[in-house]
Write a protein that holds these residues in place. Sequence first.
Motif, PDB file in Angstrom:
ATOM      1  N   GLY A   1       0.805  -1.217   0.000  1.00 26.77           N
ATOM      2  CA  GLY A   1       0.000   0.000   0.000  1.00 26.77           C
ATOM      3  C   GLY A   1       0.844   1.275   0.000  1.00 26.77           C
ATOM      4  O   GLY A   1       0.306   2.347  -0.209  1.00 26.77           O
ATOM      5  N   ASN A   2       2.119   1.174   0.255  1.00 20.62           N
ATOM      6  CA  ASN A   2       2.979   2.360   0.262  1.00 20.62           C
ATOM      7  C   ASN A   2       3.529   2.569  -1.153  1.00 20.62           C
ATOM      8  O   ASN A   2       4.212   1.712  -1.689  1.00 20.62           O
ATOM      9  N   LYS A   3       3.205   3.707  -1.718  1.00 21.19           N
ATOM     10  CA  LYS A   3       3.685   4.021  -3.060  1.00 21.19           C
ATOM     11  C   LYS A   3       4.980   4.804  -2.973  1.00 21.19           C
ATOM     12  O   LYS A   3       5.290   5.431  -1.962  1.00 21.19           O
ATOM     13  N   ALA A   4       5.731   4.792  -4.050  1.00 21.46           N
ATOM     14  CA  ALA A   4       6.997   5.536  -4.098  1.00 21.46           C
ATOM     15  C   ALA A   4       6.707   7.025  -4.020  1.00 21.46           C
ATOM     16  O   ALA A   4       5.774   7.537  -4.649  1.00 21.46           O
ATOM     17  N   GLN A   5       7.490   7.720  -3.225  1.00 21.76           N
ATOM     18  CA  GLN A   5       7.330   9.155  -3.053  1.00 21.76           C
ATOM     19  C   GLN A   5       8.021   9.888  -4.202  1.00 21.76           C
ATOM     20  O   GLN A   5       9.153   9.554  -4.560  1.00 21.76           O
ATOM     21  N   PRO A   6       7.360  10.900  -4.804  1.00 15.97           N
ATOM     22  CA  PRO A   6       8.021  11.676  -5.856  1.00 15.97           C
ATOM     23  C   PRO A   6       9.126  12.544  -5.270  1.00 15.97           C
ATOM     24  O   PRO A   6       9.031  13.025  -4.140  1.00 15.97           O
ATOM     25  N   LYS A   7      10.186  12.716  -6.027  1.00 13.27           N
ATOM     26  CA  LYS A   7      11.316  13.535  -5.559  1.00 13.27           C
ATOM     27  C   LYS A   7      10.937  15.012  -5.658  1.00 13.27           C
ATOM     28  O   LYS A   7      10.324  15.434  -6.630  1.00 13.27           O
ATOM     29  N   PRO A   8      11.319  15.804  -4.653  1.00 10.89           N
ATOM     30  CA  PRO A   8      10.964  17.244  -4.677  1.00 10.89           C
ATOM     31  C   PRO A   8      11.783  18.039  -5.671  1.00 10.89           C
ATOM     32  O   PRO A   8      12.776  17.674  -6.161  1.00 10.89           O
TER      33      PRO A   8
END
Length: 45
Positions: free
Chosen positions: A38-45
């Motif tokens: 359920g944890n998706k990859a976080q987009p880079k800032p």
Amino acid sequence: MGKGDKKTKRGKINRGTFGVRRPRIKKKPSIETKINVGNKAQPKP
């Protein structure tokens, strides 16, 4: 040496206690926590 002995494994089983001779079995972490379902990859800032 037997059921009445506090220092033996059989004595610990009889009394229902834990110690050096009879350590508690720790629960293994579940597979879901390892995979992070359920944890998706976080987009880079």
